[in-house]
Design a protein around this motif. Structure first.
Motif, PDB file in Angstrom:
ATOM      1  N   ILE A 181      -8.663 -13.064  12.150  1.00 61.02           N
ATOM      2  CA  ILE A 181      -8.727 -11.663  11.540  1.00 61.02           C
ATOM      3  C   ILE A 181      -8.133 -11.537  10.437  1.00 61.02           C
ATOM      4  N   TYR A 182      -8.831 -11.128   9.437  1.00 67.49           N
ATOM      5  CA  TYR A 182      -7.903 -11.317   7.769  1.00 67.49           C
ATOM      6  C   TYR A 182      -7.879  -9.984   7.379  1.00 67.49           C
ATOM      7  N   PHE A 183      -6.482  -9.447   7.100  1.00 66.39           N
ATOM      8  CA  PHE A 183      -6.186  -8.024   6.835  1.00 66.39           C
ATOM      9  C   PHE A 183      -6.282  -7.692   5.136  1.00 66.39           C
ATOM     10  N   GLY A 184      -6.596  -6.690   4.869  1.00 64.22           N
ATOM     11  CA  GLY A 184      -6.682  -6.129   3.613  1.00 64.22           C
ATOM     12  C   GLY A 184      -5.091  -5.864   3.187  1.00 64.22           C
ATOM     13  N   GLU A 185      -4.783  -5.244   2.041  1.00 64.63           N
ATOM     14  CA  GLU A 185      -3.456  -5.077   1.350  1.00 64.63           C
ATOM     15  C   GLU A 185      -3.108  -3.842   1.947  1.00 64.63           C
ATOM     16  N   GLY A 186      -4.044  -3.021   2.210  1.00 66.14           N
ATOM     17  CA  GLY A 186      -3.562  -1.654   2.857  1.00 66.14           C
ATOM     18  C   GLY A 186      -3.966  -0.528   1.706  1.00 66.14           C
ATOM     19  N   SER A 187      -3.920   0.712   2.597  1.00 60.42           N
ATOM     20  CA  SER A 187      -4.079   1.866   1.668  1.00 60.42           C
ATOM     21  C   SER A 187      -2.906   2.840   2.118  1.00 60.42           C
ATOM     22  N   TRP A 188      -2.002   3.231   1.268  1.00 56.50           N
ATOM     23  CA  TRP A 188      -0.816   3.959   1.802  1.00 56.50           C
ATOM     24  C   TRP A 188      -1.190   5.424   1.711  1.00 56.50           C
ATOM     25  N   LEU A 189      -1.331   5.844   2.638  1.00 54.97           N
ATOM     26  CA  LEU A 189      -1.594   7.548   2.739  1.00 54.97           C
ATOM     27  C   LEU A 189      -0.458   8.361   3.193  1.00 54.97           C
ATOM     28  N   THR A 190       0.021   9.467   2.137  1.00 57.09           N
ATOM     29  CA  THR A 190       0.781  10.339   2.252  1.00 57.09           C
ATOM     30  C   THR A 190       0.436  11.577   2.232  1.00 57.09           C
ATOM     31  N   VAL A 191       0.491  12.423   3.697  1.00 53.86           N
ATOM     32  CA  VAL A 191       0.095  13.659   3.548  1.00 53.86           C
ATOM     33  C   VAL A 191       1.187  14.535   3.357  1.00 53.86           C
ATOM     34  N   VAL A 192       1.018  15.597   2.737  1.00 56.09           N
ATOM     35  CA  VAL A 192       2.335  16.561   2.170  1.00 56.09           C
ATOM     36  C   VAL A 192       2.063  17.785   2.897  1.00 56.09           C
ATOM     37  N   VAL A 218     -10.322  -9.429   2.089  1.00 52.87           N
ATOM     38  CA  VAL A 218     -10.549  -7.688   2.241  1.00 52.87           C
ATOM     39  C   VAL A 218     -10.192  -7.233   1.120  1.00 52.87           C
ATOM     40  N   THR A 219     -10.684  -6.254   0.736  1.00 52.41           N
ATOM     41  CA  THR A 219     -10.208  -5.490  -0.326  1.00 52.41           C
ATOM     42  C   THR A 219     -10.407  -3.897   0.158  1.00 52.41           C
ATOM     43  N   GLN A 220      -9.344  -3.077  -0.283  1.00 55.59           N
ATOM     44  CA  GLN A 220      -9.293  -1.546   0.399  1.00 55.59           C
ATOM     45  C   GLN A 220      -9.156  -0.776  -1.052  1.00 55.59           C
ATOM     46  N   THR A 221      -9.446   0.523  -1.114  1.00 55.91           N
ATOM     47  CA  THR A 221      -9.177   1.391  -2.051  1.00 55.91           C
ATOM     48  C   THR A 221      -8.996   2.735  -1.417  1.00 55.91           C
ATOM     49  N   PRO A 222      -8.354   3.506  -1.910  1.00 61.18           N
ATOM     50  CA  PRO A 222      -7.199   3.389  -2.796  1.00 61.18           C
ATOM     51  C   PRO A 222      -6.096   2.721  -2.406  1.00 61.18           C
ATOM     52  N   SER A 223      -5.355   1.956  -3.075  1.00 59.23           N
ATOM     53  CA  SER A 223      -4.115   1.582  -2.601  1.00 59.23           C
ATOM     54  C   SER A 223      -3.080   2.444  -2.166  1.00 59.23           C
ATOM     55  N   HIS A 224      -2.880   4.054  -2.997  1.00 60.36           N
ATOM     56  CA  HIS A 224      -1.997   4.891  -2.311  1.00 60.36           C
ATOM     57  C   HIS A 224      -3.000   6.179  -2.793  1.00 60.36           C
ATOM     58  N   GLN A 225      -2.836   7.001  -1.553  1.00 60.68           N
ATOM     59  CA  GLN A 225      -3.259   8.464  -1.804  1.00 60.68           C
ATOM     60  C   GLN A 225      -2.450   9.443  -1.351  1.00 60.68           C
TER      61      GLN A 225
END
Lengths: 112, 113
Positions: A101-112, A4-11
């Motif tokens: 169930i297979y997981f992706g590497e995740g998208s790290w969301l930072t809300v400022v 499973v691929t995810q984008t973005p890795s960090h936002q």
């Protein structure tokens, strides 16, 4: 090995802005999910999606959240108006006919 | 007060020893259980699963034991290696839609060389 691929890795986003997190599930899978993990806490279920509709959602998945499968390969999570407490790692997952169930590497969301 | 994070149970083992990680699950109606490994900054990685009609299942270097009487799940890792260092989560599914997994708190495994 399929993954499973995810984008973005960090936002990083401003509070109140809309965010779309994207996922490409494993190609022959039929069940799709979003989970989230606030830093240092448990992984929490948000929503499951099957046959082009939501099959189950948690109380976290309120009206600010939506999911979509716009084509045959992508699965997206939209947060309409982000809040500080939406800061977390968001995991997409998928499953085939069996339960694994297979997981992706995740998208790290930072809300400022 | 608001919790700022979980204090994870930790298990420290010597390289080559066997590890046993325990989990108490919440719902007696749960019928499917999975162990995941999570390395820092990465997604949960599937290790092994077991259905409620079984009490033991073996994989490569790993064994899962299920005791439905006391709602207990364990993961045994044979000949633990430094690459096994991670947080291990058990997860249960109890009749929600497939994939509505309830994750446990996790155990941090540290392997000493």
């Amino acid at each position: 090995e399929p993954e499973v691929t995810q984008t973005p890795s960090h936002q990083v986003t401003q509070m109140g802005q809309e965010v779309i997190l994207r996922c490409v599930p494993i190609s022959n899978h039929l069940y799709f999910y979003w989970y989230r993990q606030i830093l240092g806490q448990k992984v929490e279920f948000l929503v499951s999606f099957y046959n082009n509709e939501i099959s189950e959602k948690s109380e976290i998945f309120d009206d600010q959240f939506s999911v979509e499968r716009p084509d045959g390969s992508n699965f997206t999570l939209k947060i309409r108006s982000t809040k500080l407490e939406d800061s977390a790692m968001y995991f997409c997952a998928s499953a085939g006919a069996g339960n694994t169930i297979y997981f992706g590497e995740g998208s790290w969301l930072t809300v400022v | 007060g608001e919790s700022v994070g979980l204090h994870l149970p930790t298990l420290s083992v010597q390289e080559g020893d066997n590890s046993i990680i325990n989990c108490a699950y919440s719902n007696s109606a749960s019928d499917y259980f999975i162990w995941y490994k999570q390395e820092s900054g990465k997604g949960p990685q599937f290790i092994i699963d077991i259905r409620s009609n079984m009490d033991k299942r073996q994989g490569q270097r790993v064994t899962v034991l299920l005791n439905k009487t006391v709602k207990h799940l364990s993961l045994q890792i044979a000949a633990t290696q430094p690459g096994d260092s991670a947080v291990y989560f058990c997860a249960e599914n109890y009749g929600g839609s497939q994939g509505n997994l309830i994750f446990g708190k996790g155990t941090k495994l540290s392997v000493k060389p």
